[in-house]
Design an enzyme around this catalytic site. Structure first.
Site, PDB file in Angstrom:
ATOM      1  N   SER A  91       2.532  24.008  32.024  1.00 24.41           N
ATOM      2  CA  SER A  91       2.452  23.532  30.640  1.00 24.41           C
ATOM      3  C   SER A  91       3.872  23.360  30.080  1.00 24.41           C
ATOM      4  CB  SER A  91       1.604  24.501  29.814  1.00 24.41           C
ATOM      5  OG  SER A  91       1.319  23.968  28.546  1.00 24.41           O
ATOM      6  N   HIS A 199      -3.790  20.701  25.214  1.00 22.92           N
ATOM      7  CA  HIS A 199      -4.312  19.938  26.350  1.00 22.92           C
ATOM      8  C   HIS A 199      -5.753  19.463  26.140  1.00 22.92           C
ATOM      9  CE1 HIS A 199      -0.665  21.272  28.255  1.00 22.92           C
ATOM     10  NE2 HIS A 199      -1.017  22.529  28.131  1.00 22.92           N
TER      11      HIS A 199
END
Length: 327
Positions: A91, A199
């Site tokens: 991430s 996300h």
């Protein structure tokens, strides 16, 4: 023949007050001026002496993790002549990989992730759950059912391993999916302590605004291969790299697929940053040669350090003391 070396950088969730304390003071202080100029506040003092509530704000967490991970990487470079063949970040950690590979300067990256965090804080509120020991197809089916029936946002956000999938979306939609999973025997659902739902489609407005920011930043082609979260593959050009960073906000992190690729290289993997989260996920994805670079004061660790470098065919510049997680 030297072993292939992959370096992993952690994302949000690895932060904690004092996470710079095990690094050399002189090294940490050498970054204070740059970070202060980039952010207009003393993030090193916040990491050392602040409180968890402030550190856990995503606009603070993101530059804090980025800076800490990069200083760990510089410490690794100072102590060895190790050269990574591949880098990958979980991430937010993808930005650490880009800085370490000289794709983005540290000051530009700090400014960028700080603004990214501010945008995310202003996004539509949502929540995230880690679903354990449940097949991804089952999770996707329940998410799709809620999306179709309720017209709400919920989807897989992080495919961390075959046994750990994270979902994200609107609060009510996420709770409905979790309730359906539990009612069908999938009991291990853990709510994550996050203020934003990363996300997923709740970040669409953020991603559009972030695209304008990313286009203003000088980005060079990385000096080593980078596996990107959104594709679990290596980008071949800067245009796709920028596109992936924008899609990164709304698309799932394909971490398990990325680890499968790294595992196929049969090399050595080093987690570079605070904590050992990625070491656990690597093991869950079948990677055995994974080491967490956590500096500690323990003379016996020198033996383990020397053993690992001999396995990797790397020469040390000086003696380093690490804590290793090896199996």
């Amino acid at each position: 023949m030297p072993r292939h070396i992959s370096i992993l950088f952690p994302g949000q969730g690895s932060q904690h007050i004092g996470m710079l304390d095990n690094l050399p003071t002189e090294l940490v202080e050498s970054f204070r001026g740059l970070a202060l100029e980039a952010l207009s506040f003393d993030i090193i003092d916040l990491i050392k002496n602040g409180n968890e509530e402030d550190l856990n704000k995503t606009s603070i967490t993101q530059p804090a993790i980025l800076l800490t991970s990069f200083i760990y990487y510089k410490h690794l470079q100072n102590l060895t002549n190790i050269k990574a063949d591949l880098m990958c970040g979980h991430s937010l950690g993808e930005y650490s990989a880009l800085v370490a590979s000289n794709s983005i300067t540290l000051d530009d990256a700090l400014k960028l992730v700080y603004q990214r965090g501010l945008l995310m804080e202003r996004s539509l509120k949502g929540s995230m759950y880690a679903i354990l020991n449940t097949d991804i197809d089952i999770i996707n089916d329940f998410c799709m059912k809620v999306r179709d029936d309720e017209n709400m946002v919920v989807s897989t956000a992080n495919i961390n391993s075959p046994k750990q999938i994270v979902i994200a979306g609107e609060n009510r939609a996420v709770e409905m999916v979790v309730s359906d999973l539990k009612n069908n025997g999938h009991k291990k659902c853990i709510k994550l302590n996050v203020a934003v739902a990363s996300h997923c489609k709740l970040m669409e407005t953020v991603s559009n605004e972030f695209k304008n920011l990313i286009n203003k930043v000088q980005i060079n082609f990385p000096e080593c291969n980078i596996i990107h979260n959104t594709t679990a593959s290596i980008t071949e050009n800067i245009s796709d790299l920028k596109k992936n960073l924008v899609l990164h906000l709304i698309n799932p992190v394909l971490w398990s697929q990325s680890m499968n690729y790294i595992n196929s290289l049969n090399g050595i993997v080093i987690e570079c940053g605070p904590g050992k989260v990625l070491s656990g996920l690597a093991k869950s994805n079948g990677i055995k040669n994974i080491f967490s670079l956590i500096v500690c004061i323990n003379y016996q660790r020198i033996l383990a350090y020397s053993f690992i470098l001999s396995r990797a065919h790397i020469n040390t510049k000086s003696v380093c003391v690490w804590s290793f997680d090896y199996s």
